[in-house]
Design a protein around this motif. Structure first.
Motif, mmCIF file in Angstrom:
data_model
loop_
_atom_site.group_PDB
_atom_site.id
_atom_site.type_symbol
_atom_site.label_atom_id
_atom_site.label_comp_id
_atom_site.label_asym_id
_atom_site.label_seq_id
_atom_site.Cartn_x
_atom_site.Cartn_y
_atom_site.Cartn_z
ATOM 1 N N SER A 20 0.826 -1.199 0.000
ATOM 2 C CA SER A 20 0.000 0.000 0.000
ATOM 3 C C SER A 20 0.863 1.254 0.000
ATOM 4 C CB SER A 20 -0.953 0.005 1.191
ATOM 5 O OG SER A 20 -0.248 -0.235 2.379
ATOM 6 N N PHE A 21 2.072 1.132 0.520
ATOM 7 C CA PHE A 21 2.953 2.292 0.485
ATOM 8 C C PHE A 21 3.295 2.650 -0.951
ATOM 9 C CE2 PHE A 21 7.260 4.075 0.239
ATOM 10 C CZ PHE A 21 7.034 5.267 0.904
ATOM 11 N N GLU A 22 3.683 1.650 -1.714
ATOM 12 C CA GLU A 22 4.025 1.899 -3.117
ATOM 13 C C GLU A 22 2.836 2.426 -3.893
ATOM 14 O OE1 GLU A 22 6.553 0.338 -5.774
ATOM 15 O OE2 GLU A 22 7.436 -1.201 -4.483
ATOM 16 N N ARG A 23 1.662 1.886 -3.562
ATOM 17 C CA ARG A 23 0.456 2.343 -4.255
ATOM 18 C C ARG A 23 0.200 3.820 -3.967
ATOM 19 N NH1 ARG A 23 -3.411 -1.615 -5.559
ATOM 20 N NH2 ARG A 23 -5.089 -0.382 -4.706
ATOM 21 N N LEU A 24 0.352 4.187 -2.707
ATOM 22 C CA LEU A 24 0.135 5.586 -2.341
ATOM 23 C C LEU A 24 1.144 6.502 -3.014
ATOM 24 C CD1 LEU A 24 -0.834 5.654 1.432
ATOM 25 C CD2 LEU A 24 -2.062 6.673 -0.485
ATOM 26 N N THR A 25 2.402 6.036 -3.033
ATOM 27 C CA THR A 25 3.450 6.823 -3.679
ATOM 28 C C THR A 25 3.125 7.030 -5.150
ATOM 29 O OG1 THR A 25 5.012 5.780 -2.189
ATOM 30 C CG2 THR A 25 5.939 6.967 -4.069
ATOM 31 N N LEU A 26 2.781 5.936 -5.803
ATOM 32 C CA LEU A 26 2.487 6.000 -7.232
ATOM 33 C C LEU A 26 1.291 6.919 -7.492
ATOM 34 C CD1 LEU A 26 3.920 4.539 -9.593
ATOM 35 C CD2 LEU A 26 1.943 3.028 -9.701
ATOM 36 N N GLN A 27 0.292 6.805 -6.631
ATOM 37 C CA GLN A 27 -0.907 7.619 -6.771
ATOM 38 C C GLN A 27 -0.567 9.111 -6.646
ATOM 39 O OE1 GLN A 27 -3.966 5.326 -4.946
ATOM 40 N NE2 GLN A 27 -5.111 7.162 -4.453
ATOM 41 N N HIS A 28 0.286 9.413 -5.687
ATOM 42 C CA HIS A 28 0.709 10.788 -5.480
ATOM 43 C C HIS A 28 1.509 11.286 -6.685
ATOM 44 C CE1 HIS A 28 1.898 14.391 -3.429
ATOM 45 N NE2 HIS A 28 3.173 14.112 -3.615
ATOM 46 N N GLU A 29 2.406 10.430 -7.163
ATOM 47 C CA GLU A 29 3.230 10.805 -8.312
ATOM 48 C C GLU A 29 2.378 10.987 -9.574
ATOM 49 O OE1 GLU A 29 7.517 8.745 -7.250
ATOM 50 O OE2 GLU A 29 6.046 7.602 -8.412
ATOM 51 N N MET A 30 1.324 10.178 -9.673
ATOM 52 C CA MET A 30 0.443 10.259 -10.833
ATOM 53 C C MET A 30 -0.247 11.612 -10.877
ATOM 54 S SD MET A 30 -2.434 7.441 -11.777
ATOM 55 C CE MET A 30 -1.669 6.152 -10.855
ATOM 56 N N TYR A 31 -0.606 12.088 -9.694
ATOM 57 C CA TYR A 31 -1.278 13.367 -9.595
ATOM 58 C C TYR A 31 -0.360 14.475 -10.122
ATOM 59 C CZ TYR A 31 -3.859 17.259 -7.669
ATOM 60 O OH TYR A 31 -4.558 18.420 -7.532
ATOM 61 N N ARG A 32 0.904 14.420 -9.686
ATOM 62 C CA ARG A 32 1.869 15.423 -10.153
ATOM 63 C C ARG A 32 2.189 15.242 -11.630
ATOM 64 N NH1 ARG A 32 6.811 14.951 -6.149
ATOM 65 N NH2 ARG A 32 6.823 13.079 -7.425
ATOM 66 N N ILE A 77 -2.986 2.324 -15.037
ATOM 67 C CA ILE A 77 -4.406 2.582 -15.313
ATOM 68 C C ILE A 77 -5.330 1.968 -14.244
ATOM 69 C CG2 ILE A 77 -6.324 2.128 -16.922
ATOM 70 C CD1 ILE A 77 -4.736 4.294 -18.111
ATOM 71 N N PRO A 78 -5.079 0.728 -13.814
ATOM 72 C CA PRO A 78 -5.960 0.163 -12.780
ATOM 73 C C PRO A 78 -5.976 1.014 -11.508
ATOM 74 C CG PRO A 78 -4.659 -1.574 -13.786
ATOM 75 C CD PRO A 78 -4.117 -0.278 -14.312
ATOM 76 N N LEU A 79 -4.812 1.509 -11.115
ATOM 77 C CA LEU A 79 -4.728 2.358 -9.934
ATOM 78 C C LEU A 79 -5.421 3.700 -10.190
ATOM 79 C CD1 LEU A 79 -3.474 2.340 -7.105
ATOM 80 C CD2 LEU A 79 -1.418 3.365 -8.097
ATOM 81 N N ALA A 80 -5.264 4.201 -11.398
ATOM 82 C CA ALA A 80 -5.907 5.468 -11.762
ATOM 83 C C ALA A 80 -7.430 5.311 -11.760
ATOM 84 C CB ALA A 80 -5.419 5.931 -13.134
ATOM 85 N N GLU A 81 -7.908 4.131 -12.186
ATOM 86 C CA GLU A 81 -9.355 3.874 -12.184
ATOM 87 C C GLU A 81 -9.871 3.844 -10.758
ATOM 88 O OE1 GLU A 81 -11.464 2.031 -14.777
ATOM 89 O OE2 GLU A 81 -10.040 2.057 -16.448
ATOM 90 N N GLU A 82 -9.103 3.149 -9.919
ATOM 91 C CA GLU A 82 -9.483 2.980 -8.525
ATOM 92 C C GLU A 82 -9.560 4.325 -7.799
ATOM 93 O OE1 GLU A 82 -7.015 0.774 -5.345
ATOM 94 O OE2 GLU A 82 -7.318 -0.599 -7.036
ATOM 95 N N SER A 83 -8.588 5.179 -8.052
ATOM 96 C CA SER A 83 -8.515 6.448 -7.328
ATOM 97 C C SER A 83 -9.352 7.544 -7.980
ATOM 98 C CB SER A 83 -7.065 6.913 -7.258
ATOM 99 O OG SER A 83 -6.595 7.194 -8.558
ATOM 100 N N GLY A 84 -9.866 7.281 -9.179
ATOM 101 C CA GLY A 84 -10.656 8.296 -9.867
ATOM 102 C C GLY A 84 -9.814 9.214 -10.733
ATOM 103 N N MET A 85 -8.493 9.079 -10.626
ATOM 104 C CA MET A 85 -7.624 9.966 -11.399
ATOM 105 C C MET A 85 -7.685 9.691 -12.899
ATOM 106 S SD MET A 85 -3.961 11.193 -10.099
ATOM 107 C CE MET A 85 -4.375 10.652 -8.487
ATOM 108 N N ILE A 86 -8.278 8.575 -13.260
ATOM 109 C CA ILE A 86 -8.429 8.233 -14.677
ATOM 110 C C ILE A 86 -9.237 9.317 -15.411
ATOM 111 C CG2 ILE A 86 -10.556 6.870 -14.389
ATOM 112 C CD1 ILE A 86 -7.647 6.099 -16.820
ATOM 113 N N VAL A 87 -10.080 10.025 -14.673
ATOM 114 C CA VAL A 87 -10.878 11.076 -15.324
ATOM 115 C C VAL A 87 -9.973 12.197 -15.822
ATOM 116 C CG1 VAL A 87 -12.698 12.794 -15.002
ATOM 117 C CG2 VAL A 87 -12.967 10.509 -14.033
ATOM 118 N N GLN A 88 -9.052 12.647 -14.983
ATOM 119 C CA GLN A 88 -8.116 13.701 -15.405
ATOM 120 C C GLN A 88 -7.165 13.192 -16.502
ATOM 121 O OE1 GLN A 88 -9.266 13.468 -12.186
ATOM 122 N NE2 GLN A 88 -8.081 14.878 -10.907
ATOM 123 N N ILE A 89 -6.668 11.974 -16.296
ATOM 124 C CA ILE A 89 -5.760 11.415 -17.307
ATOM 125 C C ILE A 89 -6.517 11.249 -18.631
ATOM 126 C CG2 ILE A 89 -4.346 9.407 -17.949
ATOM 127 C CD1 ILE A 89 -3.805 8.977 -14.944
#
Ligand code: C2E
Ligand code: CA
Ligand code: CA
Ligand code: CA
Length: 275
Positions: A20-32, A77-89
């Motif tokens: 979950s740490f890596e997932r959070l990191t990746l999610q944060h990095e995806m946002y940036r 993409i799966p992580l982006a879908e999960e977090s909702g960030m897929i909309v911005q991407i």
């Protein structure tokens, strides 16, 4: 993290997704990554099976990570879908694909549609059709040069999606069903939605030669689609034998490594110029 030869992409072992740490990191990095312009599009050509000419391209997103290198969509993409960030991407992908296609046209290259993958999450915003309209207006691309690929999802609101798709169809945007045959309700899609094209999933194409039932299924999908006035494209075509089979069964178009993997926009430009 291990290195893969194909497309200079870094592939991740399953272990990262469990941390979950890596997932959070990746999610944060995806946002940036959106702000930092780290996403890029590659394009895979689609060919007419009769004439052999290039009749479209599919836009496929990659993440140029400053440290990890090129990350393939399957790893984020799966992580982006999960977090909702897929909309911005997805918004970025849509606009970039339209902008690029218009730039090719303005450079005097042949006019072909670009296919963009949509996540079901993008339908949840209730303004999808108006968003597409404003991107087309902003980039100057005619609607007939945009095709949207949708996949099945069990969690979707059918009447909402159907209304969105009708609005898009009325605008003149093409609609394709991606990964056809892999879901639970492929036929339901054809019955309820205004579909222009279906894409036979590569899992069926892969075993055409070895598995007689896959061959039957592919032949039947093509015949049925044509009876419904729906175009058919096969994905994941890797061999001449597969291509011959598809041609014999009147499949309309094909996409796959046999003719070209996804390539950069510069490569597409050269291919269009040579066509
Ligand atoms: P997809 O939409 O089914 O895209 C086709 C995938 O198959 C691409 O992988 C492509 O590189 C690969 N492929 C093409 N021809 C062949 C072949 O002959 N053999 C084999 N084995 N594979 C082939 P890619 O680029 O890694 O994309 C994977 C998935 O990520 C896509 O599958 C799509 O579901 C998703 N994706 C990519 N870009 C976007 C995007 O902008 N938005 C959304 N929502 N999803 C995206
Ligand atoms: Ca697709
Ligand atoms: Ca697909
Ligand atoms: Ca897929």
């Amino acid at each position: 993290v291990k290195e893969s030869g194909k497309n200079d992409c870094l592939l991740y072992s399953d272990s990262w997704s469990n941390s979950s740490f890596e997932r959070l990191t990746l999610q944060h990095e995806m946002y940036r990554a959106i702000q930092r312009n780290e996403f890029i599009l590659h394009y895979q050509p689609q060919y007419d099976l009769v004439t052999g000419s290039m009749v479209g391209v599919e836009a496929l997103v990659r993440w140029k990570h400053p440290v990890k290198g090129m990350i393939p969509p399957g790893s984020f993409i799966p992580l982006a879908e999960e977090s909702g960030m897929i909309v911005q991407i997805g918004d970025w992908v849509l606009e970039e694909a339209c902008r690029q296609n218009k730039a090719w046209q303005d450079a005097g290259l042949p006019h072909i549609p670009v296919s963009v993958n949509l996540s079901i999450r993008q339908f949840v915003q209730n303004d999808l059709a108006s968003k597409v309209a404003s991107v087309l207006h902003k980039t100057g691309l005619e609607p007939k040069y945009l095709d949207l690929e949708i996949t099945e999802s069990m969690t979707m609101d059918v009447s909402h999606v159907s209304r969105c798709l009708l609005d898009l169809t009325e605008m003149g945007v093409g609609i394709s069903v991606d990964d056809f045959g892999t879901g639970y309700s492929s036929f339901h899609y054809l019955k309820n939605f205004p579909i222009d094209r279906l894409k036979i999933d590569r899992s069926f194409v892969r075993d055409i030669q070895q598995d007689p039932s896959d061959a039957e299924i592919v032949a039947a999908i093509i015949a049925m689609a044509h009876n419904l006035n729906i175009q058919v494209i096969a994905e994941g075509v890797e061999t001449e034998e597969q291509m011959e089979f598809l041609r014999k069964h009147n499949c309309d178009e094909m996409q796959g490594y046999f003719w070209s993997p996804p390539v950069t926009s510069e490569n597409i430009e050269q291919m269009l110029a040579a066509s």
